[in-house]
Design an enzyme around this catalytic site. Structure first.
Site, PDB file in Angstrom:
ATOM      1  CG  HIS A  21     -25.760  18.444  -7.226  1.00  0.00           C
ATOM      2  ND1 HIS A  21     -26.451  19.046  -6.430  1.00  0.00           N
ATOM      3  CD2 HIS A  21     -24.945  18.433  -7.621  1.00  0.00           C
ATOM      4  CE1 HIS A  21     -25.550  19.130  -5.747  1.00  0.00           C
ATOM      5  NE2 HIS A  21     -24.823  18.587  -6.281  1.00  0.00           N
ATOM      6  CG  HIS A  77     -21.731   7.609 -12.471  1.00  0.00           C
ATOM      7  ND1 HIS A  77     -23.456   6.533 -12.058  1.00  0.00           N
ATOM      8  CD2 HIS A  77     -21.942   8.667 -12.601  1.00  0.00           C
ATOM      9  CE1 HIS A  77     -23.930   7.348 -11.972  1.00  0.00           C
ATOM     10  NE2 HIS A  77     -23.346   8.544 -13.023  1.00  0.00           N
ATOM     11  CG  HIS A 132     -23.842  12.459 -10.887  1.00  0.00           C
ATOM     12  ND1 HIS A 132     -25.033  13.454 -10.960  1.00  0.00           N
ATOM     13  CD2 HIS A 132     -24.021  11.259 -10.790  1.00  0.00           C
ATOM     14  CE1 HIS A 132     -25.624  12.631 -11.614  1.00  0.00           C
ATOM     15  NE2 HIS A 132     -25.080  11.961 -11.686  1.00  0.00           N
ATOM     16  CB  THR A 157     -31.640   9.938 -13.488  1.00  0.00           C
ATOM     17  OG1 THR A 157     -30.556   9.507 -12.893  1.00  0.00           O
ATOM     18  CG2 THR A 157     -31.700   9.033 -14.620  1.00  0.00           C
ATOM     19  CB  CYS A 163     -29.047  19.859  -2.056  1.00  0.00           C
ATOM     20  SG  CYS A 163     -28.393  20.757  -3.865  1.00  0.00           S
ATOM     21  CG  ASP A 202     -25.234   4.880  -7.791  1.00  0.00           C
ATOM     22  OD1 ASP A 202     -25.385   5.828  -9.113  1.00  0.00           O
ATOM     23  OD2 ASP A 202     -26.746   4.369  -8.453  1.00  0.00           O
ATOM     24  CB  CYS A 220     -31.345  19.529  -5.577  1.00  0.00           C
ATOM     25  SG  CYS A 220     -29.507  18.191  -6.242  1.00  0.00           S
TER      26      CYS A 220
HETATM   27  P1  AMP Z   1     -27.144   9.775 -13.452  1.00  0.00           P
HETATM   28  O1  AMP Z   1     -27.882   8.728 -14.498  1.00  0.00           O
HETATM   29  O2  AMP Z   1     -25.916   9.687 -14.091  1.00  0.00           O
HETATM   30  O3  AMP Z   1     -27.635  11.382 -13.485  1.00  0.00           O
HETATM   31  O4  AMP Z   1     -26.778   9.404 -12.133  1.00  0.00           O
HETATM   32  C1  AMP Z   1     -27.292   9.106 -10.891  1.00  0.00           C
HETATM   33  C2  AMP Z   1     -27.401   8.549  -9.632  1.00  0.00           C
HETATM   34  O5  AMP Z   1     -27.305   8.664  -9.035  1.00  0.00           O
HETATM   35  C3  AMP Z   1     -27.725   7.078 -10.673  1.00  0.00           C
HETATM   36  O6  AMP Z   1     -27.077   6.036 -10.335  1.00  0.00           O
HETATM   37  C4  AMP Z   1     -28.761   6.771  -9.013  1.00  0.00           C
HETATM   38  O7  AMP Z   1     -28.788   5.718  -8.741  1.00  0.00           O
HETATM   39  C5  AMP Z   1     -28.162   7.364  -8.182  1.00  0.00           C
HETATM   40  N1  AMP Z   1     -29.076   8.026  -6.385  1.00  0.00           N
HETATM   41  C6  AMP Z   1     -29.801   8.168  -6.944  1.00  0.00           C
HETATM   42  N2  AMP Z   1     -30.257   8.610  -6.160  1.00  0.00           N
HETATM   43  C7  AMP Z   1     -29.618   8.745  -4.769  1.00  0.00           C
HETATM   44  C8  AMP Z   1     -29.572   8.494  -3.889  1.00  0.00           C
HETATM   45  N3  AMP Z   1     -30.567   8.963  -2.518  1.00  0.00           N
HETATM   46  N4  AMP Z   1     -28.455   8.226  -3.044  1.00  0.00           N
HETATM   47  C9  AMP Z   1     -27.492   7.122  -4.132  1.00  0.00           C
HETATM   48  N5  AMP Z   1     -27.410   7.415  -5.077  1.00  0.00           N
HETATM   49  C10 AMP Z   1     -28.631   7.756  -5.912  1.00  0.00           C
END
Ligand code: AMP
Length: 121
Positions: A105, A109, A107, A102, A10, A33, A7
């Protein structure tokens, strides 16, 4: 020691994927982000792999009240440390694909650093 189970969050927690860590303790980390939707866009991520609020507060099973309380407290402390108070900031937790989740896991914002619109879409 956090296990890298494939993930993306992770892997960030385990340090196998690089990230800009603004905060870390035994339970949470905060990163920028990679696709910011506001001038300041941070993510606070529990190290434990919980997929979403649906898993944090299951129909059957143990609700994760304490972890969720600490998650919101950590997000508030980080926002304050990053200078988002007293002006203000927004927290968002997308839950499920229709809400735009998306990464499965959990989180939160943190959005701020500018005047945010009154609408969420
Ligand atoms: P969500 O759409 O609520 O699941 O948010 C996932 C967020 O993770 C999105 O805003 C992505 O831009 C962010 N994201 C995905 N991969 C990474 C990464 N490697 N480092 C930092 N943010 C990420």
């Amino acid at each position: 020691m956090v296990k890298d189970n494939g993930c993306i969050f992770c892997r960030i927690a385990a340090g196998t994927v690089p990230s800009t860590k603004l905060f870390e303790d035994g339970e949470f980390l905060c990163v920028r982000d990679i696709q910011p939707q506001a001038k300041v866009h941070l993510l606070v991520i529990p190290k434990e792999n919980i997929s979403s609020l649906d898993e944090a507060f299951p129909v059957h099973g143990h609700p994760r009240h304490e972890l969720m309380g600490r998650l919101l407290e950590t997000a508030t402390k980080v926002a304050r440390q990053q200078g988002l108070l007293p002006e203000g900031f927004r927290l968002a937790i997308n839950t499920g694909r229709a809400a735009g989740q998306t990464v499965f896991h959990l989180h939160v914002h943190i959005l701020g650093g500018e005047a945010l619109g009154a609408t969420f879409a």
